[in-house]
Each structure stands twice: as C-alpha cells, then as structure tokens.
Design an enzyme around this catalytic site. Structure first.
Site, PDB file in Angstrom:
ATOM      1  N   ASP A  81       0.849  -1.330  -0.027  1.00 26.80           N
ATOM      2  CA  ASP A  81       0.114  -0.121   0.007  1.00 26.80           C
ATOM      3  C   ASP A  81       1.229   1.337  -0.199  1.00 26.80           C
ATOM      4  O   ASP A  81       1.928   1.420   0.794  1.00 26.80           O
ATOM      5  CB  ASP A  81      -0.879  -0.086   1.221  1.00 26.80           C
ATOM      6  N   GLY A 208      -8.947   5.413   2.382  1.00 25.54           N
ATOM      7  CA  GLY A 208      -9.572   6.458   3.558  1.00 25.54           C
ATOM      8  C   GLY A 208     -11.000   6.010   3.884  1.00 25.54           C
ATOM      9  O   GLY A 208     -11.755   6.858   4.001  1.00 25.54           O
TER      10      GLY A 208
END
Ligand code: 13P
Length: 279
Positions: A81, A208
């Site tokens: 990530d 998010g």
C-alpha cells in the site's frame, strides 16, 4: 491461497461490490484479517503500507502475508500500500507481494505517468497487479486527523491520460474521502465517481475508507469502486475494546484487540456487498 488481484478486482468491478483491503501492522492483525476472510469464504486484499515500515520490515511483512495467505483456501492477495518509489515496489515484488501500489500522486501528471509506467513494466513481467493514484486523498500520513479541505478531486481527463499511457490495472481516485479520522462529515462526490467509472471502465480504488459511512461506501462499491482501503477503524476499535474490557493479562489484551479488529472487518464485508450470503 495466495493469488494476484487480477481476477478478484475484475469480478468485483463487474458485479458491483468491493473487496476490503485492511492494512496489517503485525502478525496479530494479519492473522485476524485472513481468518475473517476464510470464515466468510471471501476474497481479501491484505495490505501492508510503506508508512508502517517502522513497525514491520518489508521482509517480515512478506513472510507473514505469504504465510497466512497460503494457510487458507480463500483467495488472498498480498498488496503493498502506498509504495512511494520504484525501489520499494521492486523489493516487494521480489519478496512475493502479488499486488503493488505506486503512489506518485504528489507529482505532476507527466512524472506520475513516468513513475507508474516503470512499475507496470516490471510488475506485469512478474504477473503482479498494479494500482496507481491520481488526485489527492488528503493526508501525508495515516495516523492523525486530517482536514477535509486537503482533498483535491481526481480530474477525469488526467486520469484517462494516466491509464492510457501506463496500462495500469486499477486506479485510486479522490472523490471525497480522507485517510484517518474525519474532522467533519464526509461528502462523496458521486457525480465525479460516475464520470470516472464511465470514462475509465476499470476497477477503481477508494482510500480512506474508515468512518466514511455505510451508505456512502455501498454506493461507491456499486459505482465502480472495487477495493476499499481501511486502517484507522481497526486500530481505533481495538484500543476502545481494550480500554472497555481492561484485561488483566497481556495475552487476553491481544485477544481482545484481535477480536475487535475481526468484528470491524466482518462489518465491512457486509457493507461492501462482498459476501452476498451475509448481506
Ligand atoms: P483509513 O485509515 O482512513 O481507513 O485509510 C486507510 C487507507 O486508505 C490506507 O491506504
């Protein structure tokens, strides 16, 4: 079973659901996430973020991720990530990650294209899936609270150019979420998401995910988002649960945190429509 993300991302995008992609930071969180995927018979994109290298080395993350992925029947991709440069992405691929993100979103379009292209060339040679990012999800790190004002929505034409020039497999877009804890109410720009989905016709990624809300996430999953990145909600829930239960033994504390994280992931599988069986 350890797999690359190609098939699961394609299927999610075609069928209008999203796969949760939780960031693990240690063996407990990695094990907890994989166990939930196996329990629900669902695919998982198990993420390790470059920003967490101070907690686990890339070698440790690769060993843990591949071990847990290989220990279950359900398909699990091991994903890097927010890889910020070619070197770390290359190391991750050599260590067995089956999916990588090159995040060159801080650069201008041409530089983002150049950096993404270099990663795609290597990754595709190794059958590794690549995610790029364009736009700004509004945080320098994933630890603290972030102002909604930091967001800059993904430009559709720039996204089209990036995808065409790089042949990247999926694209993280900015449509109103922020990393970390929201300081205000999240407002998702569904119009922009629809334009991006219609123009790009490829799996999109939402970063998010924590605190974004059930309805928002569900609509995103139905509107082209094939993967939702999640982190803050896991560690917040684990800490809350530990504080509430106040365990008097270290091992009990670890179990309490693990169970809290598992419950959060079960919730997100339901929200994202990933497991029709438990919707
Ligand atoms: P949250 O911490 O807001 O869930 O974001 C996680 C993320 O996007 C990791 O890439």
């Amino acid at each position: 079973m350890l797999v690359s993300s190609f098939d699961m991302m394609r299927d999610a995008h075609e069928k209008g659901y999203a796969i949760p992609s939780p960031d693990f930071v240690d063996s407990n969180s990695a094990r907890a996430f994989v166990q939930v995927a196996e329990e629900l018979h669902q695919p998982l994109i198990l993420s390790f973020a470059e920003v967490h290298l101070k907690h686990l080395s890339l070698e440790e993350a690769a060993a843990l991720g591949t071990y847990y992925a290989q220990s279950v029947q359900t398909p699990v991709a091991l994903h890097l990530d927010h890889g910020t440069g070619f070197d770390i992405v290359e190391r991750a691929i050599r260590l067995g990650f089956t999916s990588v993100m090159i995040d060159a979103s801080a650069y201008d379009l041409q530089e983002n294209i150049a950096r993404t292209k270099q990663v795609v060339a290597l990754a595709h040679e190794c059958d590794v899936y690549v995610e790029a990012e364009i736009g700004r999800v509004g945080a320098e790190d994933a630890e603290g609270p972030h102002a909604l004002a930091d967001i800059s929505y993904t430009d559709v034409e720039q996204a089209r150019q990036l995808v065409e020039a790089t042949q990247v497999d999926s694209l993280a877009v900015s449509v109103g979420t922020v990393h970390g804890t929201y300081q205000g109410t999240p407002h998702i720009n569904f119009e922009r998401l629809a334009e991006l989905n219609q123009t790009l016709r490829m799996p999109l990624v939402l970063h998010g995910g924590s605190g974004t809300g059930t309805d928002n996430l569900r609509r995103c999953a139905q509107g082209g988002i094939a993967k939702v990145n999640l982190y803050t909600d896991f560690i917040t829930a684990a800490l809350r649960q530990v504080r509430e239960q106040n365990p008097d033994h270290w091992l009990k504390l670890l179990e309490t945190g693990d169970e809290a994280m598992k419950q959060v992931l079960r919730h997100y599988y339901r929200v994202l429509g990933c497991c029709g069986a438990c919707a």
